[in-house]
Scaffold this active site. Structure first.
Site, PDB file in Angstrom:
ATOM      1  N   VAL B   7       0.823  -1.207   0.000  1.00  0.00           N
ATOM      2  CA  VAL B   7       0.000   0.000   0.000  1.00  0.00           C
ATOM      3  C   VAL B   7       0.859   1.260   0.000  1.00  0.00           C
ATOM      4  CG1 VAL B   7      -1.725   1.325   1.288  1.00  0.00           C
ATOM      5  CG2 VAL B   7      -1.832  -1.173   1.254  1.00  0.00           C
ATOM      6  N   CYS B   8       0.564   2.142  -0.917  1.00  0.00           N
ATOM      7  CA  CYS B   8       1.139   3.483  -0.796  1.00  0.00           C
ATOM      8  C   CYS B   8       0.010   4.471  -0.993  1.00  0.00           C
ATOM      9  CB  CYS B   8       2.261   3.719  -1.783  1.00  0.00           C
ATOM     10  SG  CYS B   8       1.709   3.750  -3.473  1.00  0.00           S
ATOM     11  N   SER B   9       0.308   5.765  -0.960  1.00  0.00           N
ATOM     12  CA  SER B   9      -0.795   6.710  -0.822  1.00  0.00           C
ATOM     13  C   SER B   9      -1.736   6.703  -2.012  1.00  0.00           C
ATOM     14  CB  SER B   9      -0.284   8.119  -0.539  1.00  0.00           C
ATOM     15  OG  SER B   9       0.517   8.554  -1.587  1.00  0.00           O
ATOM     16  N   THR B  14       4.153   1.998  -5.538  1.00  0.00           N
ATOM     17  CA  THR B  14       4.343   0.586  -5.215  1.00  0.00           C
ATOM     18  C   THR B  14       4.150  -0.341  -6.410  1.00  0.00           C
ATOM     19  OG1 THR B  14       2.130   0.691  -4.347  1.00  0.00           O
ATOM     20  CG2 THR B  14       3.887   0.484  -2.746  1.00  0.00           C
TER      21      THR B  14
END
Lengths: 899, 103
Positions: B7-9, B14
């Site tokens: 998970v990234c923003s 990712t």
């Protein structure tokens, strides 16, 4: 009858519309509501305006606002004459005069107000009325009647009837008897605006009243009417004009109100703030304004003074309000685009006023806000922080440095920088607006009196004047030092001997000042304290530096019609002295002609001064020798000169360096000129800074090199700087060849994107730790760059990572928070990929709940946006609101501490 | 098959890492399903997630996610910033495997 009804109808309609639209109402809007012809509505509006029930907002279309609250107005709402902006400064004398005019027994003096359009004459008259009530010179209900003599300019009969009243049948249409405004004002004050428009007959009648205390209404021959009225007349005419002469003879008090330009920037700032607060109150919302718009408002040419300033601000707010409503913005921001064109031009004047503006807005960020809720004291408050003085500071430092086993002279070196910068900052921070009463709130009366005695003495002895800043600074200083001396605490001044040598006169004056202190407080002032007192008495204590001897003259000659003059302009401005002289050589000019011009310039120089000739190429390179032969002066020539060289040479010349010394340093070349360094090959460097001549930068450099075993490719550069501007230019030059990882120095002068470490921290050890971290982080980023390069096909990853990192430092600075390093790595990667994505033209990602987030963090989002400008420009991309919100959130949520 | 979510923003940085890890997983026949997601997607993912790794820039989600996912037995971690910054798929994969082994 129907006429009256109609105007009332228009007025009511306006009030109704006003409740929805607070920016002002146009005739068109009312005509839509009442379905009446717009021209007719305009006529009623003008009538209402004349009746002072409305106020016009200049512009197209003209907007109207109701005046139902009567004494509305930014700087008078609920305020007394002592509370208006400028009461203690530009309006001090006018207010004193006004009070005298009101208080003069038995019923006050008739007064003439002089001043250009829009300086606030009618407001001032109203405030005088308020003061008269306050001073119990007139009754609480005493009338204040306003009359504008220009209103009936084309109908003198009607004017006189209005003013003095009329008997029935006095002239055609005078159908009934009326009392007139002068009688209505009985027991109070009448304000006659534009009194020079009073017709001759009216003047006579008024003079009769002034001389004898009675008048006769129009058409009346017998009956005298008496009234006790104080007249305040106002005019924009120059007081010498013929018409006014007769007036001035009869009116004992003339008060001149200053124009906006005479009132200075600081007052203008407070006026602007007051007007914005007023608008904020009106719209019931906070109003934000960006810095550039505020600067425009501060500097634009405003010939109609406060009145115009107010209406321009209202117009800007109205436009901003419109954007806010129509584009469904979360906040009301006044941007450049909301300003009328003539206001925008104000920004162009920034170069002339940069220093003043900087001083005024130094505590403010990129976006300022005004709201009516916070009741700020206009004269800035002095926090207890600021009253904390050097001594504690120096003592703390001294102890911490001693703990670090530094040699005594080393400690002194370091303290020198700190004292100077602290002293400088301390004085600069004091606003000039602190008046004596405020000082007395903070320091004891005896201290304030002593300061006055000391400055009087110094003024006499040293033949120079001291401003409020010094007064205030010295008062704070003495308050603290006297209590220290009484407590038996030690006072320490590391530069004592230098002060004694460099400023002998000030030192002697300070000794005498010490006697005053000793006498007033029954103490014995130590020598070190006298050192401090001397520093306050120095001519320009903000930059207590010694004057140098004769300087090397600098003459710049270049090919091209303005090359030399523009280089010299930059150099002189940055060095702060008009030292270098420019000679332009347009391409069609013969060498003989330019040589003759050069000789003429040289002839104006002092007999014994030496000359450095800075040229670009060709025949100019031979001029030096020729001039030396002809004049017998010492001349050195430097060719292939760039602006950077001119700046450097000027600076050194101004500092009083010898000609050979300057020449040599240019020959050696501070910067390897031939080699163009690509971004990749830039060497890493740490830079240590101190003020010129202190040598502390060198010491810090040694310490860093000793403590951190750095690889050979890693440079530590020490730099002596003159001032902030100079630092910025030098830094830019270095950045072309080095990747500067950190700045170490006594004062953080660059609120920019290079991490800064304070000298104290460095010597205390934490700074070294931080430097190590910075170096490690940098190593990691080098690896990040390498691995990114494989994946980013079209972008130079090294440059990308560096510019993103700089943006991160700016964001942290702007948001005043810090996020941990590992988070930063993630954010850097995020932004790098974002830029790649945007470059490809891909869609914005969607940020869930954008609207709510924006509402809550619009300020932060604006700040982040500004910090990203450089990236947007460089990569020709646009970071949309969704992406902004993502970035913003990463910073806000990961915050670990305040910067 | 175990499912691993990165998970990234905004799910952007990712995805590259996910691709790298996938190819290693395939090569070694590890039988792992690797997916990239944004914060919002992670919360509403319908299936079982065995390991949830957060990009360092969304470290702030750690506690929240751990609480949210504890019941389902999901292991939550933050990707090591050096592995992340250098896009080191190998290193991130070992971090995943380590979390899986923790049982």
């Amino acid at each position: 009858m129907s006429v009256i009804k109609k105007s009332e109808e228009v007025y009511q309609a306006l009030l109704t519309i006003e409740q929805q639209n607070r920016g002002g109402v146009s005739a068109k809007e009312i005509s839509a509501v009442l379905s009446t012809d717009r021209a007719n509505i305009s006529r009623y509006l003008n009538q209402l305006y004349r009746e002072k029930r409305l106020r016009k907002i200049k512009g197209r279309p003209v907007l109207y606002r109701s005046l139902k609250k009567g004494k509305e107005g930014a700087f008078k709402a609920g305020r007394t004459i002592d509370q208006i902006v400028g009461a203690n400064f530009s309006l001090k004398k006018p207010i004193q005069q006004a009070k005298a005019a009101i208080l003069y027994p038995p019923r006050g003096l008739h007064t003439l107000l002089l001043g250009a359009t829009g300086v606030g004459k009618s407001m001032f008259a109203e405030l005088m009325h308020g003061y008269a009530i306050e001073a119990k010179m007139i009754e609480e209900q005493a009338p204040f009647v306003q009359f504008n003599c220009a209103d009936y300019g084309d109908n003198p009969q009607l004017l006189l009837a209005q003013l003095f009243g009329v008997t029935k049948g006095a002239y055609t249409g005078a159908s009934k008897e009326r009392a007139g405004l002068l009688k209505q004002a009985d027991g109070g004050i009448i304000f006659l605006d534009e009194v020079h428009r009073l017709p001759a007959q009216g003047q006579e009648m008024l003079f009769t009243y002034i001389d004898k205390g009675y008048f006769r209404p129009l058409g009346e021959t017998e009956r005298k009417i008496t009234a006790a009225v104080q007249i305040i007349a106002a005019t924009t005419e120059a007081p010498q004009s013929y018409l006014l002469n007769a007036f001035i003879r009869r009116i004992p008090m003339t008060i001149k109100l200053p124009s906006l330009s005479e009132r200075g920037l600081a007052e203008r700032y407070y006026l602007i703030a007051a007007f914005f607060k007023e608008e904020a109150k009106r719209v019931g919302k906070r109003i934000y304004i960006n810095r550039n718009s505020l600067i425009s408002l501060l500097l634009y040419n405003c010939p109609h003074n406060i009145g115009q300033l107010n209406s321009d601000i209202q117009l800007a707010c109205a436009k901003a309000f419109l954007t806010y409503k129509t584009e469904d913005k979360q906040y009301l921001l006044v941007a450049q685009s909301d300003l009328p064109p003539h206001v925008k031009e104000g920004l162009l004047k920034l170069p002339e006023k940069r220093e003043q503006v900087k001083l005024l807005l130094q505590d403010q960020g990129e976006i300022l806000h005004f709201s009516d809720r916070e009741e700020q004291d206009y004269a800035r408050k002095i926090t207890p922080e600021q009253t904390r003085f050097f001594y504690d500071f120096i003592e703390e430092k001294l102890n911490s440095l001693r703990e670090n086993d530094l040699a005594e002279d080393q400690i002194n070196q370091i303290l020198n920088i700190d004292i100077e910068s602290y002293f400088q900052k301390h004085l600069e921070n004091l606003s000039t607006f602190n008046k004596q009463e405020e000082i007395r709130k903070i320091v004891e009366v005896e201290v304030a009196d002593t300061v006055e005695q000391i400055l009087k003495l110094a003024t006499r002895k040293l033949k120079r004047s001291y401003d409020q800043k010094i007064y205030f600074g010295l008062a704070l200083h003495l308050q603290k030092s006297i209590s220290r001396i009484k407590n038996g605490d030690k006072i320490y001044h590391p530069e004592l001997n230098q002060i004694r040598v460099n400023y002998p006169d000030e030192f002697i004056a300070a000794m005498e000042a010490a006697k005053i202190i000793d006498h007033n407080f029954q103490i014995e002032t130590p020598l070190d304290e006298i050192g401090y007192l001397s520093m306050f008495l120095v001519n320009n204590p903000y930059q207590a530096k010694d004057k140098k001897r004769t300087r090397v003259a600098v003459l710049v000659i270049m090919h091209g019609s303005s090359t030399a003059s523009s280089m010299v302009e930059v150099a002189n401005r940055l060095v702060g002295v008009n030292h270098a002289i420019a000679l332009d050589m347009p391409l069609n000019m013969e060498p003989e002609t330019i040589f003759a011009a050069a000789m003429a310039q040289v002839a104006t120089l002092k007999q014994d001064s030496e000359l450095l000739l800075l040229v670009d190429m060709g025949s100019l390179t031979n001029f030096g020798e020729m001039i030396a032969e002809k004049t017998g002066r010492k001349v050195k020539t430097i060719d292939m000169v760039s602006t950077a060289v001119v700046i450097d040479v000027c600076r050194k010349a101004v500092l009083g360096q010898e000609i050979d010394q300057i020449y040599q340093s240019c020959r050696e070349g501070r910067f390897p000129r031939k080699r163009l360094v690509s971004n990749k090959n830039k060497e890493n460097a740490i830079m240590t800074l101190c003020f010129t001549g202190e040598g502390a930068a060198e010491k810090m450099k040694e310490l860093i090199e000793r403590e951190l075993s750095l690889p050979n490719s890693f440079k530590v550069i020490s730099l002596d700087i003159l001032n902030r501007e100079h630092l910025i230019t030098t830094l830019n030059q270095y950045q072309e060849y080095y990747h500067i990882l950190a700045l170490v120095g006594s004062v953080d002068m660059i609120p920019g994107d290079i991490p800064f470490i304070a000298a104290v921290d460095l010597f205390a050890g934490v700074g070294l730790q931080r430097l190590k971290e910075i170096i490690n982080e940098n190593n990691l980023y080098s690896r990040v760059k390498l691995s990114l390069q494989e994946h980013l096909k079209h972008l130079n990853s090294a440059r990308l990572v560096d510019s993103v990192r700089r943006a991160l430092v700016r964001i942290e600075g702007a948001l005043q928070l810090a996020v941990p390093f590992e988070v930063k790595v993630g954010i850097v990667l995020h932004i790098c990929f974002l830029i790649e994505k945007l470059k490809k033209g891909a869609e914005e990602s969607v940020f869930p709940g954008l609207k709510g987030f924006k509402a809550k963090y619009f300020r932060e989002m604006e700040l982040v946006k500004t910090a990203l400008n450089e990236l947007e420009d460089f990569y020709a991309i646009k970071v949309g609101p969704n992406e902004l919100a993502y970035i913003c959130k990463m910073f806000l949520q990961n915050e670990t501490g305040k910067l | 098959m175990k499912t691993v979510m990165l998970v990234c923003s905004a799910g952007m940085s990712t995805s590259l890492l996910v691709n790298m890890i996938r190819s290693i997983v395939e090569q070694r026949e590890l039988g792992l399903k690797i997916i990239a997601a944004s914060e919002a997607e992670a919360k509403s993912y319908p299936g079982q997630i065995d390991v949830l790794l957060l990009g360092p820039q969304v470290k702030y989600l750690f506690q929240k996610m751990e609480m949210l996912m504890a019941a389902a037995g999901t292991k939550v971690g933050v990707i090591d910033s050096i592995s992340y910054g250098t896009l080191n798929g190998e290193a991130v994969l070992s971090q995943i495997l380590e979390l899986l082994q923790r049982g």
